[in-house]
Scaffold this motif. Structure first.
Motif, PDB file in Angstrom:
ATOM      1  N   HIS A 106     -58.363 -52.858 -32.730  1.00 26.98           N
ATOM      2  CA  HIS A 106     -59.471 -53.174 -33.632  1.00 26.98           C
ATOM      3  C   HIS A 106     -59.102 -52.807 -35.061  1.00 26.98           C
ATOM      4  O   HIS A 106     -59.401 -53.538 -36.010  1.00 26.98           O
TER       5      HIS A 106
ATOM      6  N   GLN B   8     -59.236 -52.502 -40.697  1.00 26.88           N
ATOM      7  CA  GLN B   8     -59.627 -51.113 -40.574  1.00 26.88           C
ATOM      8  C   GLN B   8     -61.037 -50.897 -41.101  1.00 26.88           C
ATOM      9  O   GLN B   8     -61.435 -51.473 -42.116  1.00 26.88           O
ATOM     10  N   LEU B   9     -61.790 -50.044 -40.416  1.00 23.29           N
ATOM     11  CA  LEU B   9     -63.137 -49.717 -40.861  1.00 23.29           C
ATOM     12  C   LEU B   9     -63.104 -49.121 -42.267  1.00 23.29           C
ATOM     13  O   LEU B   9     -63.957 -49.440 -43.105  1.00 23.29           O
TER      14      LEU B   9
ATOM     15  N   LEU C 104     -62.981 -51.825 -44.865  1.00 22.34           N
ATOM     16  CA  LEU C 104     -64.278 -52.465 -45.089  1.00 22.34           C
ATOM     17  C   LEU C 104     -65.210 -51.576 -45.901  1.00 22.34           C
ATOM     18  O   LEU C 104     -65.916 -52.050 -46.794  1.00 22.34           O
TER      19      LEU C 104
ATOM     20  N   ASN D 133     -66.588 -52.565 -49.535  1.00 20.18           N
ATOM     21  CA  ASN D 133     -68.023 -52.692 -49.752  1.00 20.18           C
ATOM     22  C   ASN D 133     -68.520 -51.807 -50.891  1.00 20.18           C
ATOM     23  O   ASN D 133     -69.503 -52.139 -51.559  1.00 20.18           O
TER      24      ASN D 133
ATOM     25  N   LEU E 194     -62.370 -59.839 -48.013  1.00 21.71           N
ATOM     26  CA  LEU E 194     -62.308 -59.659 -46.563  1.00 21.71           C
ATOM     27  C   LEU E 194     -61.592 -60.824 -45.899  1.00 21.71           C
ATOM     28  O   LEU E 194     -60.734 -60.618 -45.026  1.00 21.71           O
TER      29      LEU E 194
ATOM     30  N   GLN F 222     -66.106 -48.967 -33.642  1.00 26.63           N
ATOM     31  CA  GLN F 222     -65.483 -49.967 -34.504  1.00 26.63           C
ATOM     32  C   GLN F 222     -66.377 -51.182 -34.764  1.00 26.63           C
ATOM     33  O   GLN F 222     -66.659 -51.507 -35.910  1.00 26.63           O
ATOM     34  N   SER F 223     -66.834 -51.838 -33.710  1.00 28.68           N
ATOM     35  CA  SER F 223     -67.530 -53.120 -33.881  1.00 28.68           C
ATOM     36  C   SER F 223     -68.851 -52.982 -34.621  1.00 28.68           C
ATOM     37  O   SER F 223     -69.120 -53.725 -35.574  1.00 28.68           O
TER      38      SER F 223
ATOM     39  N   LYS G  12     -68.551 -52.109 -38.450  1.00 31.02           N
ATOM     40  CA  LYS G  12     -67.996 -53.238 -39.196  1.00 31.02           C
ATOM     41  C   LYS G  12     -69.019 -54.359 -39.311  1.00 31.02           C
ATOM     42  O   LYS G  12     -69.182 -54.961 -40.387  1.00 31.02           O
TER      43      LYS G  12
ATOM     44  N   LEU H 152     -70.568 -56.319 -42.674  1.00 30.47           N
ATOM     45  CA  LEU H 152     -70.432 -57.764 -42.829  1.00 30.47           C
ATOM     46  C   LEU H 152     -71.798 -58.429 -42.972  1.00 30.47           C
ATOM     47  O   LEU H 152     -71.989 -59.312 -43.815  1.00 30.47           O
TER      48      LEU H 152
END
Length: 225
Positions: A76, A81-82, A85, A89, A102, A140-141, A144, A148
């Protein structure tokens, strides 16, 4: 020299060797999990491919499931990578500029690592989730996806949890993920002549994404009024 709790400190060379062994196991396990899946991969195979002793998986990762969890988290992170992001941001700039940054990260990942194991492992996991999947989602998911959705919501002037925003997240990022997974078959068999030159692809995907976001946002605002 003893450490603060009275135990002998490991020599620096030993610690470095241990870290190198752990990384080698992680890399080779990723390759095997991508090729064979979790159920068909044994700790013995992983140790043989990574040229580590038979106890190395348990020593570094507790067991095969712990190693698989580490592989999923690494996969992931290799996608994006978190920390990348979060940094993206928080930096100055418009939401459109951040979205382009991104998309650039994802396209450059395709260009620089076209045949890595990370996406193959994640694809297997999505299609046939293991008990470790929940950890990956949580660590992770979900974080992120929160970032997004926020970016897309800013672009469309809609809440991050608005149904249009959620659907738009699929529309914008699914093509990126599909390209990462299936770029070679597309180029060779389906869309022969397809150019995946990074700058042209980034420009196209950004233009397409913004056009779609503007259209669906207008529909959502019209419905609300």
């Amino acid at each position: 020299m003893d450490n603060a709790i009275g135990k002998p400190s490991l020599p620096r060379a030993s610690r470095l060797d241990g870290q190198a062994t752990r990384l080698q196991i992680l890399e080779k396990a990723g390759e095997l999990f991508a090729e064979q899946g979790l159920a068909n991969t044994t700790s013995k195979q992983i140790c043989e491919r990574s040229q580590a002793n038979s106890a190395a998986v348990n020593y570094h990762f507790v067991n095969k499931e712990g190693l698989y969890r580490a592989v999923l988290l690494e996969a992931h992170a290799r996608l994006v990578q978190l920390e990348t992001l979060v940094s993206l941001n928080e930096r100055p700039g418009s939401a459109q500029e951040k979205l382009r940054a991104l998309i650039t990260v994802l396209v450059e990942r395709l260009h620089n690592h076209p045949d890595g194991w990370a996406l193959k492992v994640l694809t297997r996991e999505v299609l046939s989730p293991s008990p470790e999947f929940e950890v990956v989602l949580k660590e992770q998911s979900f974080p992120k996806a929160h970032i997004l959705r926020g970016l897309l919501g800013q672009i469309m002037n809609l809440p991050a949890d608005h149904p249009t925003t959620l659907r738009s997240a699929i529309s914008v990022f699914a093509p990126c993920l599909f390209l990462l997974i299936a770029h070679q078959p597309l180029k060779q068999h389906v869309l022969q002549g397809l150019s995946l030159e990074p700058q042209g692809l980034i420009d196209h995907m950004m233009c397409y994404a913004l056009g779609g976001l503007q259209a669906v946002a207008a529909t959502a605002h019209d419905a609300a009024s």
